[in-house]
Motif scaffolding. Structure first.
Motif, PDB file in Angstrom:
ATOM      1  N   HIS A   9      14.102 -29.882 130.097  1.00 17.25           N
ATOM      2  CA  HIS A   9      14.753 -29.809 131.408  1.00 17.25           C
ATOM      3  C   HIS A   9      15.631 -31.044 131.616  1.00 17.25           C
ATOM      4  CE1 HIS A   9      15.136 -28.922 135.728  1.00 17.25           C
ATOM      5  NE2 HIS A   9      15.066 -30.234 135.886  1.00 17.25           N
ATOM      6  N   CYS A  10      16.866 -30.829 132.073  1.00 19.45           N
ATOM      7  CA  CYS A  10      17.778 -31.945 132.347  1.00 19.45           C
ATOM      8  C   CYS A  10      17.907 -32.127 133.867  1.00 19.45           C
ATOM      9  CB  CYS A  10      19.151 -31.676 131.735  1.00 19.45           C
ATOM     10  SG  CYS A  10      20.373 -32.926 132.207  1.00 19.45           S
ATOM     11  N   ASN A  11      17.692 -33.349 134.339  1.00 14.75           N
ATOM     12  CA  ASN A  11      17.755 -33.631 135.777  1.00 14.75           C
ATOM     13  C   ASN A  11      19.160 -33.541 136.339  1.00 14.75           C
ATOM     14  OD1 ASN A  11      15.069 -33.971 136.065  1.00 14.75           O
ATOM     15  ND2 ASN A  11      15.121 -36.198 136.233  1.00 14.75           N
ATOM     16  N   LYS A  12      20.167 -33.672 135.482  1.00 19.82           N
ATOM     17  CA  LYS A  12      21.548 -33.591 135.965  1.00 19.82           C
ATOM     18  C   LYS A  12      22.056 -32.154 135.879  1.00 19.82           C
ATOM     19  CE  LYS A  12      25.872 -36.133 135.685  1.00 19.82           C
ATOM     20  NZ  LYS A  12      26.658 -37.097 134.911  1.00 19.82           N
ATOM     21  N   CYS A  13      21.798 -31.485 134.736  1.00 22.54           N
ATOM     22  CA  CYS A  13      22.219 -30.089 134.579  1.00 22.54           C
ATOM     23  C   CYS A  13      21.327 -29.151 135.401  1.00 22.54           C
ATOM     24  CB  CYS A  13      22.174 -29.674 133.109  1.00 22.54           C
ATOM     25  SG  CYS A  13      23.261 -30.625 132.027  1.00 22.54           S
ATOM     26  N   LEU A  14      20.107 -29.623 135.760  1.00 19.74           N
ATOM     27  CA  LEU A  14      19.132 -28.872 136.558  1.00 19.74           C
ATOM     28  C   LEU A  14      18.634 -27.600 135.880  1.00 19.74           C
ATOM     29  CD1 LEU A  14      20.388 -29.289 140.248  1.00 19.74           C
ATOM     30  CD2 LEU A  14      18.466 -30.419 139.140  1.00 19.74           C
ATOM     31  N   LEU A  16      17.016 -26.063 131.637  1.00 14.20           N
ATOM     32  CA  LEU A  16      16.703 -26.423 130.262  1.00 14.20           C
ATOM     33  C   LEU A  16      17.985 -26.532 129.453  1.00 14.20           C
ATOM     34  CD1 LEU A  16      13.648 -24.150 129.333  1.00 14.20           C
ATOM     35  CD2 LEU A  16      13.637 -26.634 129.549  1.00 14.20           C
ATOM     36  N   THR A  17      18.119 -27.630 128.729  1.00 12.61           N
ATOM     37  CA  THR A  17      19.300 -27.788 127.865  1.00 12.61           C
ATOM     38  C   THR A  17      18.839 -28.341 126.519  1.00 12.61           C
ATOM     39  OG1 THR A  17      19.706 -30.048 128.606  1.00 12.61           O
ATOM     40  CG2 THR A  17      20.858 -28.299 129.793  1.00 12.61           C
ATOM     41  N   LYS A  18      19.689 -28.220 125.518  1.00 14.65           N
ATOM     42  CA  LYS A  18      19.393 -28.831 124.231  1.00 14.65           C
ATOM     43  C   LYS A  18      19.471 -30.347 124.365  1.00 14.65           C
ATOM     44  CE  LYS A  18      20.899 -25.207 121.090  1.00 14.65           C
ATOM     45  NZ  LYS A  18      21.924 -24.800 120.108  1.00 14.65           N
ATOM     46  N   ILE A  48      18.465 -37.401 124.600  1.00 18.10           N
ATOM     47  CA  ILE A  48      19.756 -37.376 125.293  1.00 18.10           C
ATOM     48  C   ILE A  48      20.199 -35.923 125.419  1.00 18.10           C
ATOM     49  CG2 ILE A  48      21.088 -37.728 123.156  1.00 18.10           C
ATOM     50  CD1 ILE A  48      23.119 -39.330 124.940  1.00 18.10           C
ATOM     51  N   CYS A  49      20.638 -35.531 126.650  1.00 16.88           N
ATOM     52  CA  CYS A  49      21.093 -34.156 126.880  1.00 16.88           C
ATOM     53  C   CYS A  49      22.397 -33.935 126.112  1.00 16.88           C
ATOM     54  CB  CYS A  49      21.318 -33.925 128.372  1.00 16.88           C
ATOM     55  SG  CYS A  49      22.063 -32.338 128.762  1.00 16.88           S
ATOM     56  N   CYS A  50      22.461 -32.842 125.341  1.00 20.99           N
ATOM     57  CA  CYS A  50      23.669 -32.552 124.558  1.00 20.99           C
ATOM     58  C   CYS A  50      24.832 -32.141 125.458  1.00 20.99           C
ATOM     59  CB  CYS A  50      23.389 -31.443 123.545  1.00 20.99           C
ATOM     60  SG  CYS A  50      22.166 -31.919 122.314  1.00 20.99           S
ATOM     61  N   GLY A  51      24.529 -31.788 126.720  1.00 23.22           N
ATOM     62  CA  GLY A  51      25.604 -31.390 127.630  1.00 23.22           C
ATOM     63  C   GLY A  51      26.170 -32.568 128.398  1.00 23.22           C
ATOM     64  N   CYS A  52      25.301 -33.229 129.203  1.00 25.93           N
ATOM     65  CA  CYS A  52      25.808 -34.254 130.132  1.00 25.93           C
ATOM     66  C   CYS A  52      25.505 -35.680 129.682  1.00 25.93           C
ATOM     67  CB  CYS A  52      25.215 -34.022 131.522  1.00 25.93           C
ATOM     68  SG  CYS A  52      23.464 -34.395 131.612  1.00 25.93           S
ATOM     69  N   GLU A  53      24.773 -35.826 128.580  1.00 25.49           N
ATOM     70  CA  GLU A  53      24.436 -37.139 128.002  1.00 25.49           C
ATOM     71  C   GLU A  53      23.477 -37.962 128.865  1.00 25.49           C
ATOM     72  OE1 GLU A  53      28.001 -39.150 126.793  1.00 25.49           O
ATOM     73  OE2 GLU A  53      28.387 -37.706 125.206  1.00 25.49           O
TER      74      GLU A  53
HETATM   75 ZN   LIG Z   1      22.287 -32.448 131.099  1.00 23.03          ZN
END
Ligand SMILES: [Zn+2]
Length: 214
Positions: A9-14, A16-18, A48-53
């Motif tokens: 889970h990514c706190n910025k993308c809100l 689940l992300t890779k 590290i989130c692959c989307g938003c870092e």
């Molecule tokens: Zn993210």
């Protein structure tokens, strides 16, 4: 999928992300008890989130005395499912401060504190809009009469405030889902401050009616 990638889970993308694993570290220890050896292990994983870092740290703790798949899992910062609404900076300052504290409690999974804070936000709204008058039932009726609440919302609000009182006095701990419903109600009420600002701004822009000359 590569072994150094996990869905987290990514706190910025809100959602689940890779996430790529940046670093892993194990802290193991053991002790002898009679003829047994007891061990425990804490594993730290930095992602590290692959989307938003965004970067997040996971701590997994397990012990030889537990069931084989049992473990404690914590994230730093704690995983969140909602963020402060974007319009929160348009609220009165004291409301902003209190709402921010409610969200800090939400993000640290302190659900009782979040619920008590939510109840206080609603109390402050009532005090600001209709004053400190009568019983709580009468205050709710005034909110309905003033157009701040529909009758169904009033019923929800009564449940919310009863729950907030139960958290304060009887140790009631709401589920994450129930708490989310509570925050939904609080935010829908607070948006009246935003509607008022928008409504006043529209009024200013509307040209006055031309005066008839005959
Ligand atoms: Zn993210």
């Amino acid at each position: 999928m590569s072994s150094n990638i996990e869905w987290v889970h990514c706190n910025k993308c809100l959602h689940l992300t890779k996430h790529e694993i940046l670093k892993e570290h194990n802290c193991e220890d053991k002790d002898k008890y009679l003829d047994f050896v007891i061990w425990w292990n804490t594993k730290y994983t930095l992602f590290i989130c692959c989307g938003c870092e965004s970067v997040t740290l996971r701590r997994q703790y397990t012990c030889s005395e537990w069931e084989s798949n049992q473990q404690e899992i914590e994230f730093y910062p704690p995983q969140v499912s909602r963020r402060l609404p974007q319009w929160q900076d348009k609220l009165p300052v004291e409301m902003q401060d209190l709402l921010a504290e409610v969200y800090i409690a939400l993000h640290s999974n302190s659900r009782r504190l979040a619920l008590m804070g939510a109840r206080t936000v609603i109390d402050m709204f009532i005090l600001d809009k209709i004053g400190d008058i009568g019983t709580f039932e009468e205050k709710l009726k005034k909110l309905v009469d003033g157009g701040y609440l529909g009758s169904k919302q009033r019923d929800i609000l009564k449940v919310v405030l009863d729950a907030g009182s139960a958290a304060a006095h009887r140790g009631y701990n709401p589920s994450p889902e129930d708490l989310n419903h509570v925050i939904d109600v609080v935010e829908s009420l607070l948006q009246f401050y935003i509607f008022e600002v928008q409504s006043n701004s529209v009024k200013v822009k509307i040209p006055p009616r031309a005066r008839r000359t005959n």
